[in-house]
Write an enzyme that holds these catalytic residues in place. Sequence first.
Site, PDB file in Angstrom:
ATOM      1  CB  SER A 161      -0.968  -0.031   1.188  1.00  0.00           C
ATOM      2  OG  SER A 161      -1.889   1.022   1.104  1.00  0.00           O
ATOM      3  CG  ASP A 316      -2.284   4.207  -1.965  1.00  0.00           C
ATOM      4  OD1 ASP A 316      -3.021   3.972  -2.939  1.00  0.00           O
ATOM      5  OD2 ASP A 316      -2.343   3.546  -0.920  1.00  0.00           O
ATOM      6  CG  ASP A 318      -2.455  -0.373  -2.792  1.00  0.00           C
ATOM      7  OD1 ASP A 318      -2.302   0.802  -2.385  1.00  0.00           O
ATOM      8  OD2 ASP A 318      -3.117  -1.214  -2.169  1.00  0.00           O
ATOM      9  CG  ASP A 320      -5.643   0.911  -1.244  1.00  0.00           C
ATOM     10  OD1 ASP A 320      -4.808   1.836  -1.193  1.00  0.00           O
ATOM     11  OD2 ASP A 320      -5.618  -0.054  -0.453  1.00  0.00           O
TER      12      ASP A 320
END
Length: 575
Positions: A161, A316, A318, A320
């Site tokens: 993340s 960010d 990834d 999400d």
Amino acid sequence: MIVCTETVLIGRKCDPMEERIKQQYDRWLSQPGMPADLADELNSIAGDEDAITDRFYRELEFGTGGLRGVIGTGTNRMNVYNIRKATQGLANYLNASDLPKKVAIGYDSRIKSDVFAKETAAVLAANGIKAYIYPRLEPTPALSWAVRYYGCGAGVCVTASHNPAKYNGYKVYGADGCQITLEVAAKILAAIEAVDCFAVQPADFDAALAEGKIEYSSEKCLDDFVDAVYAQRVGDGAGTADLKLVYTPLNGSGLECVKKLLAKLGVTHVTVVPEQEKPDGNFPTCPYPNPEIKEAMALGMEYAKKCNADLLLATDPDCDRVGIAVKNKAGEYELLTGNQTGMLLLDYICSQRVKHGKMPADPVMVKTIVTMDMGEQIATHYGLRTINVLTGFKFIGEQIGKLEKQGKADSYVFGFEESYGYLTGSYVRDKDGVDGAYMICEMFSYYATKGISLLDKLDELYKTYGYCLNTLHSYEFDGSAGFAKMQNIMQAFRGDIKEFGGKKVVKLLDYAPGLDGLPKSDVLKFLLEDNCSIVVRPSGTEPKLKTYISVSAENKEAAEKVEVEIAKAAEKWFN
């Protein structure tokens, strides 16, 4: 190197932990065929007791978010052996269940993400489980989508993340496309603990691909995900053609999907920050690629000024989460918090649904217990029922699943958490930065056609519901000593604390034994006088303790003064 005998170590009895660490180190050191980078790292720390201890004092914890840790060699690191161990445990769990023997796999731009994703697919193939892997990096929510698209029994996304570049991770999803929650995590953990990481034999990836045991996820799967996000629109797209936007994927996975959605929305004036456009797991211009942090947004804000942009968006690695900055009346760019953006989106979505007659009969908003309580006030104003859950979007996804089982999936209107995670529909079961970016652009453009800025709208919400300030403070504790210190600090907070910064403690909510129907969690929430509060909890993904402070006051200046005093009072417990 750690040297230990059964009786004496420099005049004292051998610590069993030290002996276990030495045994683990020696075992890893003796493994044949170890990748060169891991073997070199093992040899480089010979004789360095602290370095060896840090890598071997524990195994990476497999929690409800899967694994997350520093990339490197050892039981407490992210490497192919721990990926194999986790995947073999997942495979054993699936093969012992009545779940479909299929798993979707996605990955982001982090160092070794593609390697770990292919290793995951190869282990699954060796266990007779079909793997669907995205042919290139894609957003985490696209993985949540793929799980249900292919009717899988589970999903895996290789990502850490928003953590610093040295981290990677391994998130596990259930058949519902939601990150696994506590009960399932416990079962998979039990299966993983029975696995010897060096005994796992992956299939040959290319051979398994040729045999159909591994399959690349189709372009149609991704296109259908993009269409599902586009279907979340609540307005008519007015004003989007005039929007001047700067976007940064922070060297992550968001570029492809976000650009596709912007094109569908009709946003044509888009400047992508060139230094942060291409995937790069080293994150050279933003070592901590988290849109919650001002430094990660700094380069994007420079480009926004150069381009005189209306809006800055940052997803960010990834994709999400999404952060934004907007121009204030002085022409300077101002960052909005996750709480502020979430409240704006909630109010906008609700107002548009009411306007167009699209509010469901039993509307629901879901938020985490550390998210601003004003969200609940806005929800109540529009007739929404609020469900509060533990920190982590997986618990929001779990509530969507429960609504679906009741035949009420359409009742879900919005879910958000203070850490920049938003979701406007039930098409996936995780926070979605693609959806967040899309809806923010729609919202911004709608208000712009009426001469209203997002800051104007935020002020209007404060006038309606009262000013509220929410802040987050993080305290880092690395290594085994840090882990022990965090536990001691949490225990100290459970003592008889009367006040924080002059605000009396009205009530302490301790979620450790389970509270308000929520699962057990190491979280403390102190309710203070004058509608203030402070939440203390260990991070589930980093070696950090976090405090969330909420202050209600007549205005921003008064709230900031109170917040400073509460933060100072809390900090003394961290020394």
